[in-house]
Write a protein that holds these residues in place. Structure first.
Motif, mmCIF file in Angstrom:
data_model
loop_
_atom_site.group_PDB
_atom_site.id
_atom_site.type_symbol
_atom_site.label_atom_id
_atom_site.label_comp_id
_atom_site.label_asym_id
_atom_site.label_seq_id
_atom_site.Cartn_x
_atom_site.Cartn_y
_atom_site.Cartn_z
ATOM 1 N N UNK A 71 0.321 -1.480 0.119
ATOM 2 C CA UNK A 71 0.028 0.279 -0.074
ATOM 3 C C UNK A 71 0.928 1.500 -0.288
ATOM 4 N N UNK A 72 2.060 1.072 1.001
ATOM 5 C CA UNK A 72 3.567 2.209 0.921
ATOM 6 C C UNK A 72 3.526 2.054 -0.980
ATOM 7 N N UNK A 73 3.415 1.721 -1.797
ATOM 8 C CA UNK A 73 3.777 1.850 -3.636
ATOM 9 C C UNK A 73 2.805 2.350 -3.878
ATOM 10 N N UNK A 74 1.686 1.165 -3.132
ATOM 11 C CA UNK A 74 0.934 1.878 -4.330
ATOM 12 C C UNK A 74 -0.128 3.570 -4.571
ATOM 13 N N UNK A 117 -0.299 -11.530 -11.148
ATOM 14 C CA UNK A 117 0.334 -12.307 -10.939
ATOM 15 C C UNK A 117 2.506 -11.894 -11.602
ATOM 16 N N UNK A 118 3.322 -11.577 -11.231
ATOM 17 C CA UNK A 118 3.933 -11.183 -11.958
ATOM 18 C C UNK A 118 5.778 -12.000 -11.387
ATOM 19 N N UNK A 176 -0.049 -10.027 -3.519
ATOM 20 C CA UNK A 176 0.689 -8.853 -2.791
ATOM 21 C C UNK A 176 1.337 -8.370 -4.106
ATOM 22 N N UNK A 177 0.345 -7.689 -5.463
ATOM 23 C CA UNK A 177 0.750 -7.417 -6.551
ATOM 24 C C UNK A 177 -0.379 -7.215 -7.287
ATOM 25 N N UNK A 178 -0.469 -6.324 -8.240
ATOM 26 C CA UNK A 178 -1.153 -5.938 -9.181
ATOM 27 C C UNK A 178 -0.520 -5.199 -10.207
ATOM 28 N N UNK A 198 2.821 -3.348 -9.353
ATOM 29 C CA UNK A 198 3.444 -2.333 -7.940
ATOM 30 C C UNK A 198 3.113 -3.489 -7.294
ATOM 31 N N UNK A 199 3.699 -3.902 -5.960
ATOM 32 C CA UNK A 199 3.262 -4.998 -5.250
ATOM 33 C C UNK A 199 4.753 -4.720 -3.847
#
Length: 346
Positions: free
Chosen positions: A167-170, A190-191, A198-200, A212-213
Motif C-alpha cells: 500500500x505504500x508503493x500503491x 501475478x508477476x 501482494x501484486x497488481x 506495483x507490489x
C-alpha cells in the motif's frame, strides 16, 4: 588524415590551449515534458531519492528475478563488446538495477531506503511484434521506485514508522498518476518477481503500463534484502495519456455533506470495484469517496470484509441537506446489493 595531423599538433602544442566550443546543432532542443517532470517532482516531494543505475546488466539477473523462459523480460539485447560479463546485456526492466542500488546502500547501513529511477529499458521484439516494428529493439522510458525498511522515519510523537509495503508503493503510484492527470486503476495480477497476493498491474485506459507490489521474498533474499516494495510505470504511455493542457476547477463556496457508509462484501471483491459502483450511482454531487476503514473478524463472518466508505457530497450552486443526499444513498445501497452482493453493516 588531416584530422590525425591536427590531433598531433594539438597534443604537442597543448590541448589546453584550444578554445572551448560547442558543436553546432540546428533545430535541436532538449526538453523535459510536463508529465515527466511532475512525476519526478512528486516522488522527490514524498522523500524519495533519485538514483542512476546501469543500463547494462548480466545474464544472471533474469534467473534471480525468477523469470520463466517465455517471459518477455528475458529477451535482452546482448552487447557485442561488453566491458565485462557483468555488463553484457541491456536491462529489460527497472527492478534489477534498483535492487542493485538498494543492496549497495543497505550493506553500508542505510536500512530505511526510498529510491526511484527514471530511465530506459530495452528488449528484443518477438516475431509477431517485428512485423509492426520499425526497429528490432523495443525501448521504453520507465519510472521505477523501491522502498525497504521504515517509510517516514522516527518521530518524537511515537514509535518508528512501519515497514513499506504494497500500500505504500500503491500510494506513490497514485500520487504520480493523479498529479499528471491520467485515469488509472490497478488489477490483481501475478508477476514472477513479486509476492503472490501482494501484486497488481497498473492500468491506464485499460492498458497495462507497469506493476506495483512487494518483491518476492526469495528475490529480495538474492539481493541480501528483507521486505521490499516496488513499482514500475511506462512513462511513454503516461505522457501520451496525460492532458496537453492542465485545467483546474474552482472550489465550491457551499459546504459539503459528509457521510460514512459501512458495507459488507465477500473478501475477494476489490475495494476499487465497490468504489466504482458508488461513483456510478451517487449522482453528480458526489465530490469524493475514500475507504476509511477495513474490518475482518467475527462480526462480519468468515470470508467477508467490512469496508467503511467516507462520502462527500457538494453542490456548486446551493447547500445540500441530508434529505438531498438520502435518495442518492438509497440508490448506492441498492446498487451495492445488486452488483457486488453488499449489505449494510449494522
Amino acid at each position: 588524415r588531416e584530422v590525425d595531423l591536427i590531433e598531433e599538433v594539438a597534443r604537442i602544442d597543448g590541448v589546453d590551449l584550444l578554445p572551448a566550443t560547442l558543436p553546432p546543432r540546428n533545430g535541436a532542443a532538449g526538453r523535459l515534458t510536463h508529465a515527466r517532470r511532475r512525476a519526478q517532482d512528486v516522488l522527490v516531494g514524498r522523500g524519495l531519492h533519485e538514483v542512476v543505475g546501469w543500463s547494462f546488466t548480466d545474464s544472471g539477473v533474469a534467473d534471480r528475478l525468477r523469470l520463466p523462459d517465455y517471459h518477455p523480460m528475458r529477451r535482452a539485447v546482448r552487447i557485442e563488446n561488453p566491458l565485462s560479463e557483468a555488463q553484457s546485456l541491456m536491462r529489460t526492466n527497472m527492478l534489477g538495477s534498483l535492487l542493485d542500488v538498494a543492496r549497495h546502500n543497505v550493506a553500508r547501513g542505510a536500512t530505511a531506503l526510498q529510491i526511484f529511477e527514471s530511465g530506459t529499458v530495452y528488449r528484443v521484439h518477438n516475431d509477431r511484434e517485428l512485423a509492426d516494428a520499425e526497429t528490432p529493439v523495443f525501448e521504453a522510458h520507465m519510472l521505477g521506485g523501491l522502498l525497504t525498511g521504515a517509510y517516514g522515519g522516527r518521530s518524537w510523537r511515537g514509535p518508528a514508522a512501519p515497514p513499506a509495503d504494497f500500500f505504500t508503493a500503491k500510494a506513490l503510484v497514485a500520487a504520480v498518476l493523479d498529479t499528471v492527470g491520467v485515469d488509472w486503476s490497478v488489477a490483481a495480477a501475478p508477476w514472477p518477481f513479486l509476492h503472490p497476493g501482494r501484486t497488481a498491474n497498473v492500468l491506464v485506459g485499460g492498458r497495462r503500463i507497469g506493476f506495483v507490489g512487494e518483491v518476492h521474498p526469495l528475490v529480495a533474499a538474492d539481493w541480501g534484502l528483507d521486505r521490499v516494495a516496488a513499482f514500475s510505470l511506462n512513462l511513454d504511455v503516461v505522457e501520451a495519456a496525460a492532458p496537453a493542457v492542465v485545467s483546474y476547477a474552482g472550489l465550491s463556496d457551499f459546504p459539503a455533506v459528509l457521510q460514512d457508509l459501512s458495507v459488507i462484501v465477500a473478501d475477494d471483491v476489490p475495494a476499487d470495484r465497490v468504489i466504482d459502483v458508488v461513483r456510478a450511482n451517487a449522482g453528480p454531487d458526489l465530490a469524493g469517496v475514500d475507504v476509511l476503514d477495513v474490518y475482518r473478524g467475527d462480526q462480519v463472518g468468515h470470508g467477508r470484509v467490512s469496508l467503511t466508505l467516507h462520502l462527500e457530497f457538494r453542490a456548486a450552486d446551493r447547500t445540500l441537506t441530508d434529505a438531498d443526499v438520502a435518495a442518492r444513498r438509497t440508490a448506492i445501497t441498492a446498487a451495492l446489493a445488486d452488483q457486488v452482493g453488499g449489505e449494510l453493516r449494522a
